[in-house]
Design a protein around this motif. Structure first.
Motif, mmCIF file in Angstrom:
data_model
loop_
_atom_site.group_PDB
_atom_site.id
_atom_site.type_symbol
_atom_site.label_atom_id
_atom_site.label_comp_id
_atom_site.label_asym_id
_atom_site.label_seq_id
_atom_site.Cartn_x
_atom_site.Cartn_y
_atom_site.Cartn_z
ATOM 1 N N HIS A 66 0.839 -1.204 0.000
ATOM 2 C CA HIS A 66 0.000 0.000 0.000
ATOM 3 C C HIS A 66 0.874 1.254 0.000
ATOM 4 O O HIS A 66 0.643 2.195 -0.762
ATOM 5 C CB HIS A 66 -0.937 -0.013 1.208
ATOM 6 C CG HIS A 66 -1.791 1.200 1.308
ATOM 7 N ND1 HIS A 66 -2.835 1.442 0.457
ATOM 8 C CD2 HIS A 66 -1.739 2.257 2.155
ATOM 9 C CE1 HIS A 66 -3.397 2.596 0.757
ATOM 10 N NE2 HIS A 66 -2.747 3.112 1.792
ATOM 11 N N LEU A 67 1.905 1.270 0.835
ATOM 12 C CA LEU A 67 2.811 2.422 0.882
ATOM 13 C C LEU A 67 3.591 2.583 -0.415
ATOM 14 O O LEU A 67 3.828 3.706 -0.872
ATOM 15 C CB LEU A 67 3.764 2.290 2.071
ATOM 16 C CG LEU A 67 3.108 2.401 3.452
ATOM 17 C CD1 LEU A 67 4.118 2.054 4.538
ATOM 18 C CD2 LEU A 67 2.519 3.779 3.667
ATOM 19 N N ASN A 68 3.991 1.470 -1.025
ATOM 20 C CA ASN A 68 4.693 1.533 -2.310
ATOM 21 C C ASN A 68 3.811 2.137 -3.394
ATOM 22 O O ASN A 68 4.276 2.897 -4.234
ATOM 23 C CB ASN A 68 5.171 0.150 -2.743
ATOM 24 C CG ASN A 68 6.445 -0.267 -2.063
ATOM 25 O OD1 ASN A 68 7.202 0.575 -1.596
ATOM 26 N ND2 ASN A 68 6.680 -1.561 -1.996
ATOM 27 N N VAL A 69 2.524 1.793 -3.378
ATOM 28 C CA VAL A 69 1.595 2.366 -4.347
ATOM 29 C C VAL A 69 1.518 3.873 -4.154
ATOM 30 O O VAL A 69 1.608 4.642 -5.111
ATOM 31 C CB VAL A 69 0.194 1.721 -4.220
ATOM 32 C CG1 VAL A 69 -0.854 2.523 -4.978
ATOM 33 C CG2 VAL A 69 0.225 0.285 -4.714
ATOM 34 N N GLU A 70 1.364 4.314 -2.912
ATOM 35 C CA GLU A 70 1.287 5.751 -2.639
ATOM 36 C C GLU A 70 2.573 6.453 -3.049
ATOM 37 O O GLU A 70 2.541 7.535 -3.643
ATOM 38 C CB GLU A 70 0.996 5.987 -1.161
ATOM 39 C CG GLU A 70 -0.414 5.613 -0.757
ATOM 40 C CD GLU A 70 -0.692 5.833 0.720
ATOM 41 O OE1 GLU A 70 0.223 6.233 1.473
ATOM 42 O OE2 GLU A 70 -1.837 5.604 1.121
ATOM 43 N N LEU A 71 3.714 5.858 -2.753
ATOM 44 C CA LEU A 71 4.992 6.448 -3.118
ATOM 45 C C LEU A 71 5.154 6.511 -4.638
ATOM 46 O O LEU A 71 5.606 7.521 -5.182
ATOM 47 C CB LEU A 71 6.141 5.648 -2.493
ATOM 48 C CG LEU A 71 7.550 6.158 -2.752
ATOM 49 C CD1 LEU A 71 7.717 7.576 -2.203
ATOM 50 C CD2 LEU A 71 8.570 5.225 -2.123
ATOM 51 N N SER A 72 4.778 5.445 -5.321
ATOM 52 C CA SER A 72 4.863 5.423 -6.783
ATOM 53 C C SER A 72 3.989 6.516 -7.389
ATOM 54 O O SER A 72 4.409 7.218 -8.318
ATOM 55 C CB SER A 72 4.418 4.066 -7.332
ATOM 56 O OG SER A 72 5.309 3.056 -6.946
ATOM 57 N N GLU A 73 2.771 6.666 -6.877
ATOM 58 C CA GLU A 73 1.876 7.702 -7.389
ATOM 59 C C GLU A 73 2.456 9.090 -7.130
ATOM 60 O O GLU A 73 2.389 9.967 -7.989
ATOM 61 C CB GLU A 73 0.488 7.558 -6.762
ATOM 62 C CG GLU A 73 -0.261 6.338 -7.260
ATOM 63 C CD GLU A 73 -1.553 6.067 -6.507
ATOM 64 O OE1 GLU A 73 -1.774 6.663 -5.429
ATOM 65 O OE2 GLU A 73 -2.343 5.248 -7.007
ATOM 66 N N ALA A 74 3.044 9.296 -5.958
ATOM 67 C CA ALA A 74 3.660 10.589 -5.642
ATOM 68 C C ALA A 74 4.857 10.867 -6.553
ATOM 69 O O ALA A 74 5.026 11.993 -7.043
ATOM 70 C CB ALA A 74 4.091 10.631 -4.173
ATOM 71 N N ASN A 75 5.676 9.848 -6.809
ATOM 72 C CA ASN A 75 6.825 10.010 -7.706
ATOM 73 C C ASN A 75 6.385 10.351 -9.119
ATOM 74 O O ASN A 75 6.995 11.192 -9.783
ATOM 75 C CB ASN A 75 7.694 8.749 -7.722
ATOM 76 C CG ASN A 75 8.542 8.609 -6.488
ATOM 77 O OD1 ASN A 75 8.835 9.587 -5.807
ATOM 78 N ND2 ASN A 75 8.931 7.388 -6.176
ATOM 79 N N ILE A 76 5.324 9.715 -9.585
ATOM 80 C CA ILE A 76 4.812 9.997 -10.927
ATOM 81 C C ILE A 76 4.306 11.431 -10.988
ATOM 82 O O ILE A 76 4.591 12.164 -11.936
ATOM 83 C CB ILE A 76 3.714 8.982 -11.327
ATOM 84 C CG1 ILE A 76 4.349 7.603 -11.569
ATOM 85 C CG2 ILE A 76 2.943 9.458 -12.557
ATOM 86 C CD1 ILE A 76 3.355 6.472 -11.699
#
Length: 181
Positions: A161-171
């Motif tokens: 879940h945190l990786n998804v949020e981080l990936s979305e923030a990076n994008i």
């Protein structure tokens, strides 16, 4: 080096694999994938991945999309934590619970460093069910080892879940940076 038939190689891979475009349309699937999903090539090829496999829970689709977008943005492989993504039961409106071990890998093309994405999606439902600690009776006490496994599994889900949020923030950050240039 001998000529290698990549089509035959793809078909022979025993792990379920599907290839999609950058806009998530399915372009190829190996026999292991059609067997694991219960879909034929005619039901898959040319169709959007998330139309073929709608997610009644939505979180599975969100997690997979975030991983695929990360692969597109970075050009790097992304390994997801175990992912719950139910599949439709043919001829009904019901879904069957499924858990997947997913690795998304970029495939370069003539026009882009990421023209397609190879999704390796291994069905691990039997493993997850064999470790389903929520099904214990309230009077049963799981062993210390089982408790540790349950804790690790839960932490892996939280990490996903945190990786998804981080990936979305990076994008989003990357898109802002490109816009500002």
């Amino acid at each position: 080096m001998a000529d290698l038939d990549y089509v035959a190689l793809f078909a022979a891979i025993p792990t379920p694999c599907v290839v999609i475009t950058r806009d998530f349309a399915i372009v190829a699937a190996n026999p292991a994938y059609t067997e694991a999903t219960g879909k034929t090539l005619d039901e898959l090829v040319g169709r959007p991945l998330f139309d073929v496999f709608p997610d009644p829970d939505v979180s599975g689709e969100r997690n997979v999309k975030a991983s695929l977008n990360w692969v597109i943005e970075t050009g790097r492989q992304h390994t997801m934590a175990l992912q719950k993504y139910d599949v439709p039961i043919e001829g009904t409106s019901a879904f069957e619970e499924r858990w997947w071990s997913i690795i998304n890998s970029p495939i370069a093309g003539r026009n882009s460093p990421v023209e397609w994405i190879l999704i390796r999606a291994e069905d691990v439902t039997a493993f997850v069910r064999s470790h389903d600690f929520n099904r214990h009776l309230p009077t049963e006490a799981p062993s210390e080892a089982m408790a540790r496994e349950a804790e690790l599994f839960e932490r892996a889900r939280e990490l996903q879940h945190l990786n998804v949020e981080l990936s979305e923030a990076n994008i989003r950050d990357h898109q802002v940076a490109v816009t500002l240039q």
